[in-house]
Motif scaffolding. Sequence first.
Motif, PDB file in Angstrom:
ATOM      1  N   ARG A 166      32.069  17.159 120.715  1.00 32.83           N
ATOM      2  CA  ARG A 166      31.061  16.326 119.875  1.00 32.83           C
ATOM      3  C   ARG A 166      29.603  16.341 120.327  1.00 32.83           C
ATOM      4  O   ARG A 166      29.116  16.632 121.546  1.00 32.83           O
ATOM      5  CB  ARG A 166      31.490  14.943 120.553  1.00 32.83           C
ATOM      6  N   GLY A 167      28.815  16.337 119.310  1.00 31.38           N
ATOM      7  CA  GLY A 167      27.300  16.296 119.300  1.00 31.38           C
ATOM      8  C   GLY A 167      26.999  17.739 119.283  1.00 31.38           C
ATOM      9  O   GLY A 167      25.537  18.103 119.202  1.00 31.38           O
ATOM     10  N   GLU A 190      31.791  11.169 108.026  1.00 34.98           N
ATOM     11  CA  GLU A 190      30.252  11.204 107.722  1.00 34.98           C
ATOM     12  C   GLU A 190      29.682  12.488 106.973  1.00 34.98           C
ATOM     13  O   GLU A 190      30.136  13.625 107.651  1.00 34.98           O
ATOM     14  CB  GLU A 190      29.432  10.997 108.969  1.00 34.98           C
ATOM     15  N   ASN A 207      30.979  14.539 110.743  1.00 39.79           N
ATOM     16  CA  ASN A 207      29.926  14.396 111.517  1.00 39.79           C
ATOM     17  C   ASN A 207      29.987  13.240 112.391  1.00 39.79           C
ATOM     18  O   ASN A 207      30.431  12.016 111.827  1.00 39.79           O
ATOM     19  CB  ASN A 207      28.614  14.750 111.064  1.00 39.79           C
ATOM     20  N   SER A 208      29.398  13.271 113.547  1.00 42.41           N
ATOM     21  CA  SER A 208      29.051  12.004 114.280  1.00 42.41           C
ATOM     22  C   SER A 208      27.685  11.317 113.969  1.00 42.41           C
ATOM     23  O   SER A 208      27.596  10.233 114.455  1.00 42.41           O
ATOM     24  CB  SER A 208      29.444  12.301 115.868  1.00 42.41           C
ATOM     25  N   ARG A 209      26.874  12.208 113.548  1.00 42.67           N
ATOM     26  CA  ARG A 209      25.475  11.475 113.317  1.00 42.67           C
ATOM     27  C   ARG A 209      24.922  12.517 112.466  1.00 42.67           C
ATOM     28  O   ARG A 209      24.941  13.730 112.433  1.00 42.67           O
ATOM     29  CB  ARG A 209      24.650  11.563 114.629  1.00 42.67           C
ATOM     30  N   LEU A 211      21.422  13.673 110.544  1.00 37.99           N
ATOM     31  CA  LEU A 211      19.934  13.660 110.724  1.00 37.99           C
ATOM     32  C   LEU A 211      18.966  14.121 109.676  1.00 37.99           C
ATOM     33  O   LEU A 211      17.832  14.279 109.683  1.00 37.99           O
ATOM     34  CB  LEU A 211      19.809  15.012 111.840  1.00 37.99           C
ATOM     35  N   ALA A 225      22.844  17.790 111.257  1.00 35.76           N
ATOM     36  CA  ALA A 225      24.040  16.799 111.791  1.00 35.76           C
ATOM     37  C   ALA A 225      24.339  17.029 113.061  1.00 35.76           C
ATOM     38  O   ALA A 225      23.995  18.431 113.752  1.00 35.76           O
ATOM     39  CB  ALA A 225      24.879  16.600 110.814  1.00 35.76           C
ATOM     40  N   GLU A 226      25.141  16.417 113.556  1.00 36.33           N
ATOM     41  CA  GLU A 226      25.985  16.441 114.868  1.00 36.33           C
ATOM     42  C   GLU A 226      27.509  16.565 114.597  1.00 36.33           C
ATOM     43  O   GLU A 226      27.784  15.611 114.257  1.00 36.33           O
ATOM     44  CB  GLU A 226      25.489  15.584 116.236  1.00 36.33           C
ATOM     45  N   GLY A 228      31.254  15.797 115.188  1.00 36.29           N
ATOM     46  CA  GLY A 228      32.105  14.683 115.409  1.00 36.29           C
ATOM     47  C   GLY A 228      33.487  14.674 114.863  1.00 36.29           C
ATOM     48  O   GLY A 228      34.117  15.732 114.716  1.00 36.29           O
ATOM     49  N   SER A 230      34.535  11.966 112.859  1.00 39.73           N
ATOM     50  CA  SER A 230      34.523  10.795 111.684  1.00 39.73           C
ATOM     51  C   SER A 230      35.580  11.175 110.439  1.00 39.73           C
ATOM     52  O   SER A 230      35.430  12.134 110.111  1.00 39.73           O
ATOM     53  CB  SER A 230      33.201  10.432 111.174  1.00 39.73           C
TER      54      SER A 230
END
Length: 257
Positions: A166-167, A190, A207-209, A211, A225-226, A228, A230
């Motif tokens: 993750r990340g 995501e 993705n978890s986040r 960007l 992105a990071e 994840g 989702s």
Amino acid sequence: MRRWLLYSLVVCCLVACGGNKYRAPVEDRRIQPKPVPASYSVQRGDTLFSIAWRYGLDYRAVADSNSIPSPYTIYPGQKIYLGASPPPKPKKSTAATVTTPKASTKPAVAATPPPVAKTPSTTSNKSSSGANTNSKVTRWRWPTAGRVTRGYSSTVHKGIDIDGKRGDAIYAVASGKVVYAGTGIVGYGELLIVKHNEIYLSAYGHNSRLLAREGDQIKAGQKIAEKGSSGTDTVKLHFEIRKEGKPIDPKRILPAR
């Protein structure tokens, strides 16, 4: 005696069942693609690209069928036609009246020649919907580090899954423009969709986040992105490439590892 009769009946039943060729049907658990509806009502957060992606269509064909010019702006509640033939055109009224011009009693006057139209200056034909439409992707790069845990399948898995933590960073595989960023497409979590040119789109799911945002111009290798989980139960990147709207195996064009 009764025990013997009961035993005989049980044996007969077992023999009869053993000779039966019938087998219970095996359930097909493959995820079947959704049929393309005749039309689609635009929801908040949709883009023309995400709608075309959802049904495996070429966004250019969808735009052309609906007379939507670049940059392909659509609105919630708008009806988008997705069928194989163009939508019916509105019928023109047949009740239009025809007026006959009256003869003029004034002497004829020589018509003044119309002014010569100026030739418009030629400008760069870069569309606001993405990168230069004539550009070619000369070099692809992998979107993230990690092991490919699931490969491409033309019927049940339209891309590849890459594991990791993750990340972990997700990178753009080529330069382009972000044409979708959100969670509106079921099964992707995501999601980012990037348009590289008029031919290729790439997508980065689970993705978890995020960007990058819709409309961002991005460069090859840029962190967008990071990683994840989702929309899924394990940390991974689901990555797809589509050529003219159709999924292709990303490993066909990504560099060998």
